[in-house]
Write a protein that holds these residues in place. Structure first.
Motif, PDB file in Angstrom:
ATOM      1  N   LYS A 211      16.143  -2.681  16.118  1.00  0.00           N
ATOM      2  CA  LYS A 211      17.301  -1.876  16.532  1.00  0.00           C
ATOM      3  C   LYS A 211      18.381  -2.719  17.213  1.00  0.00           C
ATOM      4  CE  LYS A 211      18.049   2.673  18.346  1.00  0.00           C
ATOM      5  NZ  LYS A 211      17.673   3.665  19.328  1.00  0.00           N
ATOM      6  N   LYS A 212      17.949  -3.661  18.067  1.00  0.00           N
ATOM      7  CA  LYS A 212      18.932  -4.425  18.853  1.00  0.00           C
ATOM      8  C   LYS A 212      19.808  -5.333  17.990  1.00  0.00           C
ATOM      9  CE  LYS A 212      15.434  -7.849  20.101  1.00  0.00           C
ATOM     10  NZ  LYS A 212      14.577  -8.333  21.173  1.00  0.00           N
ATOM     11  N   SER A 213      19.332  -5.748  16.810  1.00  0.00           N
ATOM     12  CA  SER A 213      20.152  -6.634  15.967  1.00  0.00           C
ATOM     13  C   SER A 213      20.774  -5.858  14.793  1.00  0.00           C
ATOM     14  CB  SER A 213      19.302  -7.795  15.433  1.00  0.00           C
ATOM     15  OG  SER A 213      18.425  -7.344  14.427  1.00  0.00           O
ATOM     16  N   GLY A 214      20.522  -4.552  14.746  1.00  0.00           N
ATOM     17  CA  GLY A 214      21.126  -3.722  13.702  1.00  0.00           C
ATOM     18  C   GLY A 214      20.259  -3.610  12.454  1.00  0.00           C
ATOM     19  N   ARG A 215      19.225  -4.475  12.349  1.00  0.00           N
ATOM     20  CA  ARG A 215      18.365  -4.391  11.172  1.00  0.00           C
ATOM     21  C   ARG A 215      16.955  -4.895  11.491  1.00  0.00           C
ATOM     22  NH1 ARG A 215      19.591  -5.927   4.925  1.00  0.00           N
ATOM     23  NH2 ARG A 215      17.652  -5.033   4.188  1.00  0.00           N
ATOM     24  N   GLY A 216      15.987  -4.144  11.052  1.00  0.00           N
ATOM     25  CA  GLY A 216      14.591  -4.559  11.167  1.00  0.00           C
ATOM     26  C   GLY A 216      13.919  -4.019   9.922  1.00  0.00           C
ATOM     27  N   PHE A 217      12.919  -3.156  10.079  1.00  0.00           N
ATOM     28  CA  PHE A 217      12.373  -2.474   8.903  1.00  0.00           C
ATOM     29  C   PHE A 217      13.392  -1.460   8.396  1.00  0.00           C
ATOM     30  CE2 PHE A 217       8.650  -4.159  11.054  1.00  0.00           C
ATOM     31  CZ  PHE A 217       8.136  -4.903  10.006  1.00  0.00           C
TER      32      PHE A 217
ATOM     33  N   VAL B 232       0.844  -1.209   0.000  1.00  0.00           N
ATOM     34  CA  VAL B 232       0.000   0.000   0.000  1.00  0.00           C
ATOM     35  C   VAL B 232       0.877   1.256   0.000  1.00  0.00           C
ATOM     36  CG1 VAL B 232      -1.814   1.253   1.263  1.00  0.00           C
ATOM     37  CG2 VAL B 232      -1.818  -1.253   1.246  1.00  0.00           C
ATOM     38  N   ALA B 233       1.982   1.192   0.721  1.00  0.00           N
ATOM     39  CA  ALA B 233       2.894   2.350   0.770  1.00  0.00           C
ATOM     40  C   ALA B 233       4.267   1.883   1.232  1.00  0.00           C
ATOM     41  CB  ALA B 233       2.344   3.415   1.724  1.00  0.00           C
ATOM     42  N   SER B 234       5.263   2.771   1.105  1.00  0.00           N
ATOM     43  CA  SER B 234       6.618   2.440   1.575  1.00  0.00           C
ATOM     44  C   SER B 234       6.658   2.528   3.096  1.00  0.00           C
ATOM     45  CB  SER B 234       7.624   3.424   0.978  1.00  0.00           C
ATOM     46  OG  SER B 234       7.410   4.712   1.558  1.00  0.00           O
ATOM     47  N   LYS B 235       7.708   1.966   3.679  1.00  0.00           N
ATOM     48  CA  LYS B 235       7.819   2.011   5.151  1.00  0.00           C
ATOM     49  C   LYS B 235       7.879   3.453   5.647  1.00  0.00           C
ATOM     50  CE  LYS B 235      12.811   0.987   5.148  1.00  0.00           C
ATOM     51  NZ  LYS B 235      13.228   0.408   3.863  1.00  0.00           N
ATOM     52  N   GLU B 236       8.622   4.295   4.909  1.00  0.00           N
ATOM     53  CA  GLU B 236       8.738   5.699   5.333  1.00  0.00           C
ATOM     54  C   GLU B 236       7.376   6.382   5.268  1.00  0.00           C
ATOM     55  OE1 GLU B 236      10.653   4.325   2.952  1.00  0.00           O
ATOM     56  OE2 GLU B 236      12.707   4.358   3.740  1.00  0.00           O
ATOM     57  N   ALA B 237       6.615   6.069   4.200  1.00  0.00           N
ATOM     58  CA  ALA B 237       5.302   6.714   4.038  1.00  0.00           C
ATOM     59  C   ALA B 237       4.351   6.279   5.162  1.00  0.00           C
ATOM     60  CB  ALA B 237       4.717   6.358   2.669  1.00  0.00           C
TER      61      ALA B 237
END
Ligand code: CAA
Length: 281
Positions: A271-277, A206-211
């Motif tokens: 955040k804790k593993s350095g990568r998520g969304f 539906v949209a980008s993560k930032e949107a």
């Protein structure tokens, strides 16, 4: 109530230890390994230094707060405390066995509280011979900043125990809110389906993560967008809470998004593993 043991020196446990020590309690910070406890105390010290640098705390106050914190890797140290707040991993078997052990170690007046974000307090209490003295004390992340403590009454929690914990939360300068023991309590019953829906919105293109995050930040005045917040909480925690809701209510509206499962399987935990969304350095 003077002496408190906090179990788990991670993000939540160290935050709880910090606010307890700042409010004058003698705090034992317990974890399985010395390095975990040391890391927790280092994080508390860094937080306090930030406050000193902002002029909100003096060096002497910082030293006094740190002097009220003692490290522990031996659960027997719980023998001397009036309250235990457990902030270990979100796993019922581990919590039940911890509470059964604490029941044997602590004096009978000791209240056993859990910071669980969604597991049933009544079931944790059933692992002890003092279910009346078991209660949920659910802090929000980051603990030093967030005002709320959700206080969860298990089926057998005594009124006197509820009142003591309510008073204790106020002494930490928090605002206690009383809720009953149902999956996800109030906070995560409402928050997690919103986060899960945001993940479905991304999954369905539906949209980008930032949107998606911008819509909720700018349109609803949320301090963080839901995908940023999911990364901040930890995607494994989000999945485990959605599973508790799904199993607890049996309603498909709580079905965890497949994309959330995929990220957790990939080890993208936020955040804790350095990568998520998002990616974090
Ligand atoms: N530990 C301690 N203090 C922290 C902190 C942390 N991890 N992160 C930020 N702070 C402090 C800062 O030092 C600053 O303090 P001062 O006001 O004394 O200067 C204050 O918080 C504001 O920080 P910033 O200006 O750096 O950043 P911000 O204004 O963007 O606020 C935030 C950061 C408080 C995290 C804000 O983004 C926010 O409220 N986000 C939403 C948090 C939220 O929803 N938490 C609930 C999660 S759900 C949960 O915890 C329950 C569960 O079971 C999953």
């Amino acid at each position: 109530m003077n002496r408190v043991m906090i179990i788990g020196a991670g993000q939540m446990g160290s935050g709880i230890a910090q606010v307890c020590a700042m409010s004058g309690y003698e705090v034992i910070l317990h974890d399985l390994k010395q390095e975990f406890v040391d890391q927790g105390i280092t994080n508390i010290s860094k937080n306090l230094t930030r406050q000193v640098n902002k002029g909100k705390l003096t060096e002497q106050e910082k030293a006094a707060i740190l002097s009220r914190l003692s490290p522990s890797i031996d659960l027997q140290n719980a023998i001397s405390v009036d309250l235990v707040i457990e902030a270990a991993v979100e796993n019922m078997e581990i919590k039940a066995s911890l509470f059964a052990e604490l029941d044997k170690i602590t004096p009978f007046h000791t209240i056993l509280a859990s910071n669980t974000s969604s597991l049933p307090i009544t079931e944790i209490a059933a692992a002890t011979k003092r279910p009346g003295k078991v209660i949920g004390m659910h802090f929000m992340n980051p603990v030093p900043v967030m005002k709320l403590v959700e206080i969860i009454r298990g089926l057998a929690t005594e009124d006197e125990v509820y009142r003591t914990i309510e008073k204790m939360a106020v002494s930490l300068k928090k605002v206690p809110v009383e809720v009953n023991d149902f999956p996800g309590f109030v906070s995560n019953r409402i928050l997690m389906p919103m986060i899960n829906e945001a993940i479905y919105t991304l999954y369905e293109g539906v949209a980008s993560k930032e949107a998606i995050d911008d819509v909720m930040k700018l349109g609803m005045n949320h301090p963080m967008g839901p995908l940023t917040l999911a990364d901040f909480i930890g995607l494994d925690t989000c999945l485990s809470i959605m599973e508790t809701l799904h199993n607890g209510f049996g309603d498909d509206k709580y079905r965890p998004c497949p994309l959330l499962r995929k990220y957790v399987k990939a080890g993208w935990l936020g955040k804790k593993s350095g990568r998520g969304f998002y990616e974090y350095s």
